[in-house]
Design a protein around this motif. Structure first.
Motif, PDB file in Angstrom:
ATOM      1  N   ALA A  38       0.845  -1.191   0.000  1.00  0.00           N
ATOM      2  CA  ALA A  38       0.000   0.000   0.000  1.00  0.00           C
ATOM      3  C   ALA A  38       0.882   1.242   0.000  1.00  0.00           C
ATOM      4  N   VAL A  39       0.551   2.186  -0.874  1.00  0.00           N
ATOM      5  CA  VAL A  39       1.281   3.449  -0.985  1.00  0.00           C
ATOM      6  C   VAL A  39       0.386   4.579  -0.481  1.00  0.00           C
ATOM      7  N   VAL A  40       0.987   5.504   0.259  1.00  0.00           N
ATOM      8  CA  VAL A  40       0.274   6.688   0.745  1.00  0.00           C
ATOM      9  C   VAL A  40       0.758   7.904  -0.035  1.00  0.00           C
ATOM     10  N   LEU A  41      -0.177   8.758  -0.456  1.00  0.00           N
ATOM     11  CA  LEU A  41       0.170  10.037  -1.080  1.00  0.00           C
ATOM     12  C   LEU A  41      -0.009  11.138  -0.039  1.00  0.00           C
ATOM     13  N   ARG A  42       0.912  12.093  -0.043  1.00  0.00           N
ATOM     14  CA  ARG A  42       0.893  13.173   0.955  1.00  0.00           C
ATOM     15  C   ARG A  42       1.159  14.491   0.245  1.00  0.00           C
ATOM     16  N   ALA A  43       0.296  15.494   0.488  1.00  0.00           N
ATOM     17  CA  ALA A  43       0.507  16.843  -0.059  1.00  0.00           C
ATOM     18  C   ALA A  43       0.040  17.835   0.993  1.00  0.00           C
ATOM     19  N   VAL A  44       0.874  18.841   1.269  1.00  0.00           N
ATOM     20  CA  VAL A  44       0.535  19.808   2.313  1.00  0.00           C
ATOM     21  C   VAL A  44       0.749  21.237   1.829  1.00  0.00           C
ATOM     22  N   GLU A  45       0.003  22.138   2.464  1.00  0.00           N
ATOM     23  CA  GLU A  45       0.203  23.571   2.276  1.00  0.00           C
ATOM     24  C   GLU A  45       0.765  24.130   3.581  1.00  0.00           C
ATOM     25  N   ALA A  99      -3.392  19.261   1.812  1.00  0.00           N
ATOM     26  CA  ALA A  99      -3.927  19.918   0.622  1.00  0.00           C
ATOM     27  C   ALA A  99      -5.191  19.205   0.149  1.00  0.00           C
ATOM     28  N   GLN A 100      -6.229  19.976  -0.137  1.00  0.00           N
ATOM     29  CA  GLN A 100      -7.481  19.404  -0.616  1.00  0.00           C
ATOM     30  C   GLN A 100      -7.410  19.249  -2.135  1.00  0.00           C
ATOM     31  N   ILE A 116      -4.794  12.770   5.090  1.00  0.00           N
ATOM     32  CA  ILE A 116      -5.469  14.043   5.347  1.00  0.00           C
ATOM     33  C   ILE A 116      -5.205  14.524   6.781  1.00  0.00           C
ATOM     34  N   THR A 117      -3.988  14.289   7.264  1.00  0.00           N
ATOM     35  CA  THR A 117      -3.598  14.704   8.613  1.00  0.00           C
ATOM     36  C   THR A 117      -2.831  16.027   8.565  1.00  0.00           C
ATOM     37  N   ASN A 118      -3.204  16.960   9.419  1.00  0.00           N
ATOM     38  CA  ASN A 118      -2.491  18.230   9.526  1.00  0.00           C
ATOM     39  C   ASN A 118      -1.268  18.082  10.435  1.00  0.00           C
ATOM     40  N   LYS A 119      -0.387  19.071  10.400  1.00  0.00           N
ATOM     41  CA  LYS A 119       0.749  19.159  11.330  1.00  0.00           C
ATOM     42  C   LYS A 119       0.592  20.404  12.187  1.00  0.00           C
TER      43      LYS A 119
END
Length: 319
Positions: A263-270, A280-281, A308-311
């Motif tokens: 399983a691969v997770v994609l992550r994108a943040v602003e 990022a939505q 969809i986790t914030n920091k």
């Protein structure tokens, strides 16, 4: 946060570096990322050819990145540049290691040992240049903060580093300030705006033990996701975007047959300062297309999910 006079900061830092290094030689661990590149250019401005930049290919870089780093450094900047192929050395030491902190420590110490070995070929080298930035210090428990994780160029340093001193030109800057410093130094916009890449590279984006096969899988998945982000014209709006290879397996179906693959997770943040970040939505169409490509084009992957986790409470990286 009050905006710092970056031109004044750069001038003061260059003067400080000249005083610190004096007539000695320095070596920089150049990753090709924003932090190390800005640090290298600043030190080069201060001491010129007394600095040699060493780029270590540890086998955990993004797709085609080693060649791109060499092309930029040799073609754009007049620096002493050495490229070291240490892929087997790093992967051998990381074999069977799953604990995130152990991986970071191994990568950090191996970096230093490679630098020491290569710097000996240059004669007497007294200073090591690093691209440590202020969030690295905070996350490593410095400046009164609780430790989140060790950074390879902060907590990952071995005690006996073999150099007289460490030079960290951007140590007190946040990421956006580092970018502004790069523009003041005349570094091109494309490189200055490049998204961050951790020093341990894909080593902290591969959950569980690292192998050459797993690194290649993640390289391909990450390249596909980045291609889709760029094609959608969203890369300039995001702080970071990348893929993570988990140590989980998931049931899938390929050509009518059951599969049991990764399983691969994609992550994108602003983010503005990388101390806090919001997921990022991204458009569902983009995510769906990227996931479809990864599952069909990367052997060994059966499922793709989006983080969809914030920091805080999460960190940007998974390890």
């Amino acid at each position: 946060m009050e905006q710092r006079d970056m031109r004044a900061y750069v001038e003061q830092e260059i003067a400080r570096i000249k005083e610190q290094i004096g007539g000695s030689k320095a070596v920089c661990g150049l990753s090709g990322g924003v932090d190390s590149t800005v640090s290298a250019v600043m030190v080069h401005r201060a001491v010129g050819k007394q600095l040699t930049c060493i780029f270590v290919d540890h086998g955990l870089m993004r797709k085609n990145e080693p060649d791109e780093v060499e092309r930029v450094c040799r073609g754009q900047f007049d620096m002493n540049f050495v490229r070291v192929d240490a892929r087997d050395e790093f992967l051998d030491k990381l074999a069977g290691v799953a604990d995130p902190e152990r991986k970071r420590k191994i990568i950090g110490e191996t970096f230093i040992r490679v630098f020491e070995r290569e710097s000996r070929k240059l004669g007497q080298v007294d200073f090591l240049v690093q691209g440590t930035i202020y969030p690295d210090i905070i996350e490593s428990g410095g400046d009164g903060a609780g430790q989140v994780k060790s950074h390879h160029n902060v907590g990952g340093l071995p005690v006996d580093i073999g150099f007289k001193g460490i030079v960290e030109p951007v140590r007190m800057l946040y990421k956006e300030e580092v970018r502004r410093a790069g523009l003041v130094l005349g570094i091109g916009e494309e490189l200055v705006r490049r998204q961050p890449f951790p020093g341990p590279g894909l080593g902290v984006r591969i959950l569980g033990a690292i192998t050459r096969e797993r690194a290649d899988m993640l390289r391909e998945a990450d390249a596909i996701f980045r291609e889709e982000i760029i094609a959608a014209g969203l890369h300039g709006q995001l702080g970071q975007y990348f893929a993570i290879l988990t140590d989980l397996r998931s049931t899938g179906v390929t050509d009518g047959s059951r599969t049991w693959d990764a399983a691969v997770v994609l992550r994108a943040v602003e983010t503005k300062d990388y101390v806090t970040a919001q997921f990022a939505q991204l458009p569902y169409e983009l995510l769906g297309h990227a996931a479809g490509r990864i599952v069909s084009e990367v052997p060994g992957v059966s499922r793709v999910v989006y983080d969809i986790t914030n920091k805080p409470p999460g960190t940007i990286e998974w390890e």
